[in-house]
Design a protein around this motif. Structure first.
Motif, mmCIF file in Angstrom:
data_model
loop_
_atom_site.group_PDB
_atom_site.id
_atom_site.type_symbol
_atom_site.label_atom_id
_atom_site.label_comp_id
_atom_site.label_asym_id
_atom_site.label_seq_id
_atom_site.Cartn_x
_atom_site.Cartn_y
_atom_site.Cartn_z
ATOM 1 N N TYR A 87 -4.493 45.490 32.136
ATOM 2 C CA TYR A 87 -4.934 44.529 33.222
ATOM 3 C C TYR A 87 -5.008 45.089 34.651
ATOM 4 O O TYR A 87 -4.288 46.231 34.788
ATOM 5 C CB TYR A 87 -4.052 43.381 33.328
ATOM 6 N N PHE B 168 1.411 32.282 38.024
ATOM 7 C CA PHE B 168 0.429 32.307 37.558
ATOM 8 C C PHE B 168 0.454 31.561 36.286
ATOM 9 O O PHE B 168 1.141 31.606 35.365
ATOM 10 C CB PHE B 168 -0.134 33.936 37.047
ATOM 11 N N PHE C 288 4.949 42.505 30.291
ATOM 12 C CA PHE C 288 4.186 43.358 31.198
ATOM 13 C C PHE C 288 4.988 44.447 31.894
ATOM 14 O O PHE C 288 6.331 44.326 32.124
ATOM 15 C CB PHE C 288 3.784 42.515 32.272
ATOM 16 N N GLN D 146 5.581 36.558 39.543
ATOM 17 C CA GLN D 146 5.449 37.825 40.031
ATOM 18 C C GLN D 146 6.109 37.892 41.358
ATOM 19 O O GLN D 146 5.801 37.191 42.357
ATOM 20 C CB GLN D 146 3.802 38.211 40.180
ATOM 21 N N LEU E 60 5.068 34.606 43.502
ATOM 22 C CA LEU E 60 3.741 34.129 42.877
ATOM 23 C C LEU E 60 3.838 33.823 41.636
ATOM 24 O O LEU E 60 4.166 34.460 40.785
ATOM 25 C CB LEU E 60 2.838 35.179 43.397
ATOM 26 N N GLN F 121 2.790 38.418 25.556
ATOM 27 C CA GLN F 121 2.626 39.591 26.218
ATOM 28 C C GLN F 121 3.873 39.982 27.143
ATOM 29 O O GLN F 121 4.022 39.249 28.237
ATOM 30 C CB GLN F 121 1.315 40.026 26.797
ATOM 31 N N LYS G 119 -6.858 37.955 41.828
ATOM 32 C CA LYS G 119 -6.218 37.589 40.444
ATOM 33 C C LYS G 119 -6.142 38.566 39.168
ATOM 34 O O LYS G 119 -6.766 39.659 39.564
ATOM 35 C CB LYS G 119 -7.055 36.104 39.541
ATOM 36 N N ASN H 201 -3.940 31.599 26.729
ATOM 37 C CA ASN H 201 -4.125 32.635 26.144
ATOM 38 C C ASN H 201 -4.808 32.491 24.889
ATOM 39 O O ASN H 201 -4.462 31.629 24.019
ATOM 40 C CB ASN H 201 -2.651 33.433 25.689
ATOM 41 N N ARG H 202 -6.200 33.127 24.603
ATOM 42 C CA ARG H 202 -6.759 32.820 23.468
ATOM 43 C C ARG H 202 -7.209 34.157 22.602
ATOM 44 O O ARG H 202 -6.986 35.229 23.052
ATOM 45 C CB ARG H 202 -8.099 32.033 23.787
ATOM 46 N N PHE I 46 0.614 29.722 29.062
ATOM 47 C CA PHE I 46 1.688 30.393 29.821
ATOM 48 C C PHE I 46 1.888 30.416 31.041
ATOM 49 O O PHE I 46 0.830 30.047 31.524
ATOM 50 C CB PHE I 46 1.373 32.146 29.295
ATOM 51 N N PHE J 32 -5.959 34.530 33.425
ATOM 52 C CA PHE J 32 -5.170 34.498 34.564
ATOM 53 C C PHE J 32 -5.791 33.299 35.628
ATOM 54 O O PHE J 32 -7.041 33.704 36.028
ATOM 55 C CB PHE J 32 -4.850 35.577 35.341
ATOM 56 N N GLY J 33 -5.189 32.459 36.032
ATOM 57 C CA GLY J 33 -5.536 31.679 37.420
ATOM 58 C C GLY J 33 -5.285 32.654 38.557
ATOM 59 O O GLY J 33 -5.013 33.772 38.475
ATOM 60 N N THR J 34 -5.464 31.984 39.598
ATOM 61 C CA THR J 34 -5.754 32.936 40.840
ATOM 62 C C THR J 34 -4.101 32.811 41.430
ATOM 63 O O THR J 34 -3.961 33.804 42.435
ATOM 64 C CB THR J 34 -6.612 32.273 42.061
ATOM 65 N N LYS K 226 -5.848 37.416 24.534
ATOM 66 C CA LYS K 226 -6.198 37.811 25.902
ATOM 67 C C LYS K 226 -6.060 36.675 26.704
ATOM 68 O O LYS K 226 -6.219 35.423 26.698
ATOM 69 C CB LYS K 226 -7.745 38.174 26.036
ATOM 70 N N TYR K 227 -5.178 37.109 27.874
ATOM 71 C CA TYR K 227 -5.050 36.024 28.888
ATOM 72 C C TYR K 227 -6.230 35.781 29.844
ATOM 73 O O TYR K 227 -6.851 36.813 30.320
ATOM 74 C CB TYR K 227 -3.814 36.549 29.835
ATOM 75 N N LEU L 103 4.590 41.272 36.039
ATOM 76 C CA LEU L 103 4.761 39.866 35.912
ATOM 77 C C LEU L 103 5.754 39.666 34.832
ATOM 78 O O LEU L 103 5.858 40.278 33.828
ATOM 79 C CB LEU L 103 3.206 39.728 35.043
ATOM 80 N N TYR M 200 3.551 32.987 34.140
ATOM 81 C CA TYR M 200 4.272 33.946 34.645
ATOM 82 C C TYR M 200 4.419 34.109 35.920
ATOM 83 O O TYR M 200 3.903 33.228 36.900
ATOM 84 C CB TYR M 200 3.210 35.362 34.457
#
Lengths: 116, 115
Positions: free
Chosen positions: A35, B90, A107, B38, B88, A105, A42, B94-95, B34, B105-107, B102-103, B44, B36
């Motif tokens: 990623y 997030f 990271f 940061q 921060l 996942q 984002k 995940n689909r 999910f 992600f929001g902003t 694959k995640y 993350l 996460y």
């Protein structure tokens, strides 16, 4: 507790140069991901990798990008000819299918790439 | 298009008060959900996830999240905030696609807990 590691933590390169970002996923994990996060934006999916081949890639992941698992432990992202807009934090992630929880996942701490 | 909305760029809360970080999503199928976190100059860290079952899920560091299917929301909560929770956050549905997950992600929402 096992964790994903990434090297280097920071990389500065000149535009047009090749860079290789390295990741060591958690040892029993089978699925690997990259990623990226451009500063202030984002986190974006780049690519997923399983069984020595790419499973899915985003539109960001063009011909300048490639991934490889050169041995049993490393997972690399290569950018062939870097552009200014490649400057970002790159995160590697891995997940484990064998436990039945492949969807989580984990990271790494990221590599901050700066292209000048 | 698949999307995740975290409507607040920043949430400020006093230490000891409850906190909520909002997330709504528009993702096809039944995605796993999910959160996460940061911390500065860190990667993350997984907080919690919703797969199925009880709509209230508990995670790390005293955080919990409530899934609401009708509102397609997955808000993050904590009964009593700590200064060390400042980070921060997030939201990431995940689909599954092409055999892997694959995640999206929001902003991100910056949480600031004030002493």
């Amino acid at each position: 507790e096992p964790e994903v590691t990434q090297t280097p933590s920071h990389q500065v390169t000149q535009m047009g140069q090749e860079v290789i970002l390295r990741c060591v996923p958690i040892s029993n994990h089978l699925y690997f991901y990259w990623y990226r996060q451009i500063l202030g934006q984002k986190v974006e999916f780049l690519v997923s990798f399983y069984n020595n081949e790419i499973s899915e890639k985003s539109e960001i992941f063009d011909d300048q990008f490639s991934v490889e698992r050169p041995d049993g432990s490393n997972f690399t992202l290569k950018i062939r000819s870097t552009k200014l807009e490649d400057s970002a934090m790159y995160f590697c992630a891995s997940s484990d299918r064998t436990s039945g929880y492949q969807e989580t996942q984990y990271f790494g701490p990221g590599t901050r790439l700066l292209v000048l | 298009a698949q999307s995740v909305a975290q409507p607040e760029d920043q949430v400020n809360v006093a230490e000891g008060n409850p906190l909520t970080v909002k997330c709504t999503y528009s993702v096809s199928g039944n995605p796993y959900l999910f959160w996460y976190v940061q911390y500065p100059n860190r990667g993350l860290q997984f907080l919690l996830k919703y797969i199925t079952g009880d709509n209230l899920v508990k995670g790390s560091y005293g955080f919990e999240a409530e899934f609401n299917k009708s509102q397609t929301s997955f808000h993050l909560k904590k009964p009593s905030a700590l200064v060390s929770d400042s980070a921060l956050y997030f939201c990431a549905p995940n689909r599954k696609a092409s055999g892997t997950y694959k995640y999206i992600f929001g902003t991100g929402t910056r949480l600031k807990v004030l002493a």
